[in-house]
Design an enzyme around this catalytic site. Structure first.
Site, short mmCIF file in Angstrom:
data_model
loop_
_atom_site.label_atom_id
_atom_site.label_comp_id
_atom_site.label_asym_id
_atom_site.label_seq_id
_atom_site.Cartn_x
_atom_site.Cartn_y
_atom_site.Cartn_z
N GLU A 1 1.55 -7.80 0.43
CA GLU A 1 1.68 -7.96 1.87
C GLU A 1 1.14 -6.79 2.69
OE1 GLU A 1 2.90 -11.58 1.24
OE2 GLU A 1 2.73 -10.76 3.26
N LEU B 1 5.56 -5.28 -6.23
CA LEU B 1 4.63 -6.37 -6.03
C LEU B 1 4.57 -6.82 -4.57
CD1 LEU B 1 5.30 -8.56 -9.21
CD2 LEU B 1 3.40 -7.01 -8.78
N CYS B 2 5.72 -6.74 -3.87
CA CYS B 2 5.71 -7.19 -2.47
C CYS B 2 4.82 -6.30 -1.62
CB CYS B 2 7.13 -7.22 -1.92
SG CYS B 2 8.06 -5.70 -2.13
N THR B 3 4.77 -5.01 -1.93
CA THR B 3 3.89 -4.11 -1.18
C THR B 3 2.43 -4.43 -1.48
OG1 THR B 3 5.54 -2.34 -1.20
CG2 THR B 3 3.26 -1.69 -0.81
#
Length: 404
Positions: free
Chosen positions: A228, A223-225
């Site tokens: 961001e 999810l962070c990829t």
């Protein structure tokens, strides 16, 4: 008369490093005594403890779910000189498992915040952050570290670091690797309830390229990829599906069989792709992507990080023989681990002394040579660069962000 107040000051006794007595008593049990299960060349005593605390320099690549666990475990295991590199910033979606971050940290660099929190919580450790891409550092910069620990979420980044560490290798005339040129790596990876930890000694154990066949096609995205650093159409689609849907339609369950729901995701994915200059978002592609995502599991990160940290400690001190050389963890129906001793590929293009490639020199061109490499190594090479020791170095260097 009123008696004078008794003095309440207390003198704290610390050692030369500023550590309280008994702080490392668990570590002392490993490093200050010998035994039948120690590694080759292990000599118990204060010297090996001093090497761990004062000399060993570790680089952690990635400060996400696995990286947070790695930084905490390494610092608590006696590693006092740590660098961390990560290109991402903190998103709200990170907070459920990346425990070094808080709500007020959203939008800040992960590496910077993680380093600060570790140093605040664990006395005596120095963590130096680097908020940048791993490709932005020259290969020589990585040579300063004794051990490199990978907490990455992509095959591309692992392959890049594998190539960097293999580039340090030097060989004897008989093809044997020069031991002093080996740059040890410990690689950890998680996907849902599955994970792995592996030890990579380039030139000795299988490198990442030797065992690329272990990894199926990558179809799941952290999810962070997505939030961001979207890099492809699938990232934009999953962002609309997993993040925007909950923000704009809270409480409504997404139905993969609903044409209206799928159209909604498609339209927002197109807008996000346009924002980042990414092509390839189609309705058909959207339908294929949204049905396949595996969430990050904090307990998997913790288990894999612990295994990686233990292997790093073995490398630094030889207090126990190292893993040989790949550990698989499966936690979907209990707790299962399995260790496999994979073998090196003697013709690996990354860690072998060299692989012979023959071509007709008459009329040969650089493009023809690159085409020959791609034909000979279809699984290992995709967009190679070419250099020549006797021709002044680089002949062709492909840019990191160069399009196909």
């Amino acid at each position: 008369t009123v008696p004078a107040a008794a003095s309440t000051s207390t003198t704290m006794v610390v050692d030369a490093r500023g550590d309280l007595p008994g702080r490392w008593r668990d570590l002392d049990g490993l490093l200050l005594r010998g035994g039948r299960l120690t590694g080759p060349g292990f000599e118990p005593g204060e010297d090996v403890k001093s090497v761990l605390h004062d000399l060993v320099h570790v680089l952690v690549i990635g400060a996400g779910g696995l990286g947070c666990e790695l930084l905490k475990d390494l610092a608590l295991s006696g590693f006092k000189k740590i660098d961390v590199i990560d290109m991402d910033t903190i998103d709200v979606s990170n907070l459920n498992r990346q425990f070094l971050f808080r709500t007020h940290d959203v939008g800040k660099p992960k590496a910077t915040v993680a380093a600060r929190v570790i140093m605040e919580r664990i006395a005596g450790v120095t963590v130096t952050p680097h908020f940048c891409r791993i490709e932005s550092k020259p290969n020589e910069w990585y040579s300063q570290f004794h051990i490199i620990v990978l907490g990455l979420d992509s095959l591309e980044a692992r392959s890049y670091m594998n190539a960097v560490c293999c580039s340090f290798l030097e060989y004897e005339e008989d093809g044997a690797v020069e031991q002093s040129s080996i740059k040890p790596m410990v690689d950890g990876g998680t996907e849902g309830f599955k994970g792995h930890a592996r030890v990579i000694l380039p030139g000795v154990t299988p490198c990442f390229q030797c065992t690329m066949w272990l990894f199926p096609p990558q179809v799941n995205y952290p999810l962070c990829t997505l939030a961001e650093t979207p890099r492809c159409a699938a990232h934009c689609i999953e962002y609309a599906h997993l993040i925007q849907w909950g923000q704009e339609r809270p409480g409504e369950v997404f139905d993969t069989d609903s044409a209206e729901h799928m159209k909604w995701v498609f339209e927002r994915a197109v807008l996000r792709a346009q924002q980042y200059g990414i092509a390839g978002v189609t309705f058909t592609h959207t339908q294929g992507v949204v049905k396949n995502i595996i969430p990050a599991i904090p307990s998997t990160n913790a288990i894999v990080a612990a295994a990686c940290t233990l292997e790093a400690l073995k490398m630094a001190t030889m207090c126990s023989p190292g893993m040989n050389n790949y550990m698989l963890y499966v936690g979907s129906s209990g707790v299962y681990t399995h260790t496999v001793a994979y073998e090196r590929d003697p013709e690996c293009i990354a860690c072998s002394p060299g692989v012979r490639v023959e071509m007709d020199a008459a009329g040969a061109t650089l493009q023809g040579f690159i085409d020959l490499l791609l034909a000979k190594f279809p699984e290992q090479l995709k967009a190679p660069s070419v250099s020549h020791v006797g021709a002044g170095g680089n002949l062709y260097m492909r840019g990191v962000l160069e399009e196909e």
